[in-house]
Design a protein around this motif. Structure first.
Motif, mmCIF file in Angstrom:
data_model
loop_
_atom_site.group_PDB
_atom_site.id
_atom_site.type_symbol
_atom_site.label_atom_id
_atom_site.label_comp_id
_atom_site.label_asym_id
_atom_site.label_seq_id
_atom_site.Cartn_x
_atom_site.Cartn_y
_atom_site.Cartn_z
ATOM 1 N N ALA A 116 0.877 -1.169 0.000
ATOM 2 C CA ALA A 116 0.000 0.000 0.000
ATOM 3 C C ALA A 116 0.914 1.219 0.000
ATOM 4 N N TYR A 176 -3.883 2.910 -0.082
ATOM 5 C CA TYR A 176 -4.188 2.361 1.253
ATOM 6 C C TYR A 176 -5.651 1.896 1.361
ATOM 7 N N ALA A 234 -6.153 -1.234 -0.616
ATOM 8 C CA ALA A 234 -5.462 -2.383 -0.018
ATOM 9 C C ALA A 234 -6.307 -2.977 1.103
#
Ligand SMILES: Nc1ncnc2c1ncn2[C@@H]1O[C@H](COP(=O)(O)OP(=O)(O)O)[C@@H](O)[C@H]1O
Ligand SMILES: [Mg+2]
Lengths: 400, 284
Positions: free
Chosen positions: A131, A211, A214
């Motif tokens: 990420a 992020y 992910a």
């Protein structure tokens, strides 16, 4: 009192004149044997010059990438497991005075990336899935080679950006619309490919996702594993000292802090050790040159018997004769040394400029080259000059 | 024996002038006393046997003998290029046997001039520098060496070609350059080994005329030759055979110290009359 107590040795100017006339008499032969010395010296100067120039080029490149990048990564616990960095670490680090940028990557454990779902699971190509935060690229001093990096929108979606090495290993050199790869049991669309990140090689072998994506698609736990920090240039060391404790106040020992540029500098230094081999080759060339000089001087002593005899008759002492031949050998090798230094310097300059390095010829190469040539001239000239001096005047004058 | 050599060429010139001002009343320029030289071998070669020869200042001596009779060996002993295996050689009163190699070379640099059959000129140096090298080992600075070389070239009639190379000169001219080189240091004695040996008849005559001229100007010269006609013309003739001196006419009388005219110049040859010899007759 002896008659010759006040006898002066030949003046340097006389020796120089004698030896240049002596060499001028046998020009081609002198040039060829000076060439031997020149090649050896040129090799040594070029090796030293090229390694210094390439190092200067590397350091310059490192400087351009910035020496103010610090990385914080999760370390190992006593039991061997990875110690996660707290999710609060980036924010805490951002508050250290002198820090102006903080970006992160977080390893998505258990996720592997494949070209398509049919690739056998073990063929991971040693790629990691990470990420990545949205302003990562300027901090690690790289840019996109193709397409786009992640943005606030694509960071939410099943979209990936490939590190330079990762793209290569997946066999992707161009992005087609709709092109995707199989990551952690999920198709991810490829948005871009990065250029190599010299300061952060871990990114090169990574498949990057946002992020939020992910967490949403790959079950990422949200912990950063590497924090990239740019500090003000004059506060790098102070920031460095504070990073571990700030990132993980409970276990500062289990945090790795490093300065990638200094590691590269150390690498650049270590690289010059390899030059020993080439220096050795240069030394061998010099040795061959020395044999050449000794050879021409010995031949010269044999051929110039009558000159030696004449000079003894004109009043030259043994020492005068020895000095003349030694000076000739020295002049010969000094000419070779100067020519070699010029050739080696020119070769260094040409190659360095073609590589856009700055031309650096260490003083050691310069004086060392000419010094080595002179030393060799002295050694190579010693025996022939002693032979010339030992020749008795009558023997030297005898015509066969 | 205690001897001294002055350390600068100028005081040397004064000393030589002092030594020989009396014109032979002082020390002879050269004194070979019972000198022998044998070369090791099976059996040893006895090149010189108990040779006695004294040469005073201002003499012109011809040494004649067939090839292999020991002439060159004698010249090398007289010139301190070699040492006798027996007997004694003294140059201007200095005993060769007591002097180290370095001292002998200084003696040669300052007091002895050599002329060789093969000239031995440096082809890549100018005529001027070839002559100037005659002063190199006496410690004279370059500028003075060249100035004095010009004077010496003037003496041998080559003052107008100081910047020529020896390769641009005729054989006679080359030998003149070599003679200038031998003379440039005003040596006490000049030793010539077959100076006309590489020259044709006429050129050889001109070189002999030059030698006569130098002799008239006061130089002490020894000329080695295998040619009896040349030796016959010398004011003093020394004959050498198998390493022995077999005849020596002795120092010439003051009124008989000119080089006698060449037989080919004498008409009729049997008259024995000395025709006026002119050094201007220079075919080279
Ligand atoms: N270095 C030497 N070694 C052995 N024999 C020599 C050497 N030099 C001269 N000789 C011999 O000494 C004799 C005299 O030689 P040299 O003085 O050259 O005669 P010249 O000059 O009258 O022709 C000759 O028999 C010669 O072979
Ligand atoms: Mg001879």
């Amino acid at each position: 009192m002896t008659a010759t107590a006040g006898r002066k040795p030949l003046q340097l100017s006389d020796l120089a004149r004698l030896s240049s006339v002596g060499l001028g008499t046998r020009k081609l032969r002198a040039e060829l044997s000076a060439l031997g010395i020149a090649i050896g010296v040129a090799a040594i100067v070029a090796v030293l010059g090229l390694s210094a120039s390439s190092q200067a080029g590397l350091l310059n490149e490192i400087n351009q990438l910035g020496t103010n990048l610090l990385t914080v990564s999760n370390g190992q616990s006593f039991t061997g497991g990875a110690v996660e960095l707290p999710t609060t670490a980036p924010a805490m680090i951002g508050r250290i005075p002198g820090v102006h940028q903080v970006q992160t990557t977080g390893t998505v454990s258990g996720a592997n990336a494949y070209r398509n779902p049919y690739i056998p699971a073990p063929a991971t190509n040693a790629l990691t899935v990470q990420a990545a935060s949205l302003s990562l690229l300027p901090v690690v001093a790289t840019t996109v080679a193709q397409g786009h990096y992640l943005n606030a929108a694509t960071a939410q979606e099943p979209v990936t950006v490939l590190g330079a090495g990762a793209a290569q290993r997946l066999g992707i050199d161009r992005i087609f619309p709709g092109e995707r790869i199989w990551v952690g049991g999920q198709w991810l669309y490829i948005a871009g490919i990065l250029k190599p990140a010299v300061l952060a090689p871990a990114i090169d072998s990574s498949v990057l996702v946002g992020y939020p994506a992910a967490s949403k698609y790959l079950g990422f736990d949200g912990h950063p594993s590497t924090i990239y920090v740019r500090a003000e240039n004059d506060r790098v060391n102070r920031v460095d000292d504070l990073l571990a404790a700030t990132a993980n106040p409970e276990n500062p020992n289990q945090v790795n802090v490093s300065q990638p540029s200094s590691a590269l500098v150390a690498q650049a230094d270590a690289k010059s050790a390899l030059n020993g081999l080439f220096l050795g080759l240069g030394a061998v060339a010099l040795l061959v040159g020395a044999v050449g000089v000794a050879n021409i001087m010995i031949i010269s002593v044999l051929e110039r018997r009558s000159e030696i005899g004449l000079r003894r008759a004109l009043g030259a002492s043994r020492r005068h004769v020895a000095e003349q031949f030694l000076a000739e050998a020295l002049l010969l090798s000094a000419l070779g040394g100067v020519a070699g230094t010029v050739i080696g310097g020119a070769a260094t300059a040409m190659y360095a400029l073609s590589q856009h390095w700055s031309v650096v010829i260490p003083a050691m190469a310069f004086y060392g080259g000419i010094g080595a040539a002179l030393l060799i001239g002295a050694i190579a000239g010693l025996y022939p000059s002693m032979r010339a001096a030992r020749l008795s005047p009558t023997e030297a004058l005898r015509t066969v | 024996m205690k001897y001294t050599l002055p350390s600068t060429p100028d005081s040397y010139a004064v000393a030589v002038a002092d030594d020989f001002a009396a014109g032979g009343a002082g020390v002879p320029v050269l004194d070979v006393d019972n000198a022998s030289r044998s070369y090791p071998g099976e059996p040893p070669v006895q090149a010189l046997r108990e040779v006695n020869l004294t040469i005073g200042q201002g003499e012109l001596v011809g040494i004649v003998g067939p090839s292999g009779s020991g002439k060159t060996t004698l010249l090398q002993l007289m010139g301190t290029l070699d040492r006798p295996t027996g007997g004694r050689v003294q140059i201007t009163g200095l005993d060769v046997a007591t002097m180290a190699d370095n001292d002998l070379s200084y003696l040669r640099a300052t007091r002895i001039g050599f002329i060789f059959q093969q000239f031995f000129l440096a082809e890549h140096a100018t005529v001027l520098d070839n002559v100037a090298d005659g002063l190199l080992y006496a410690g004279v600075p370059l500028k003075q060496r060249r100035q004095r070389a010009l004077d010496a070239l003037d003496l041998v009639g080559l003052a107008q070609r100081p910047h020529a190379r020896p390769t641009q000169l005729s054989g006679g001219e080359r030998q003149r350059v070599a003679i200038a080189r031998a003379l440039v240091g005003h040596p006490a004695i000049v030793l010539a080994d077959e100076p006309t040996g590489n020259l044709d008849q006429a050129t050889g005559q001109s070189i002999l005329a030059l030698i006569d001229q130098l002799h008239q100007a006061g130089s002490t010269l020894v000329v080695i030759t295998h040619d009896h006609i040349i030796a016959e013309r010398m004011p003093r003739k020394v004959e050498i055979l198998d390493g022995h001196i077999v005849a020596d006419t002795g120092p010439a009388a003051p009124d008989d110290c000119r080089l006698r005219p060449s037989a080919s110049f004498v008409q009729p040859p049997v008259s024995g009359h000395h025709s006026a010899f002119s050094i201007a007759d220079d075919p080279s």
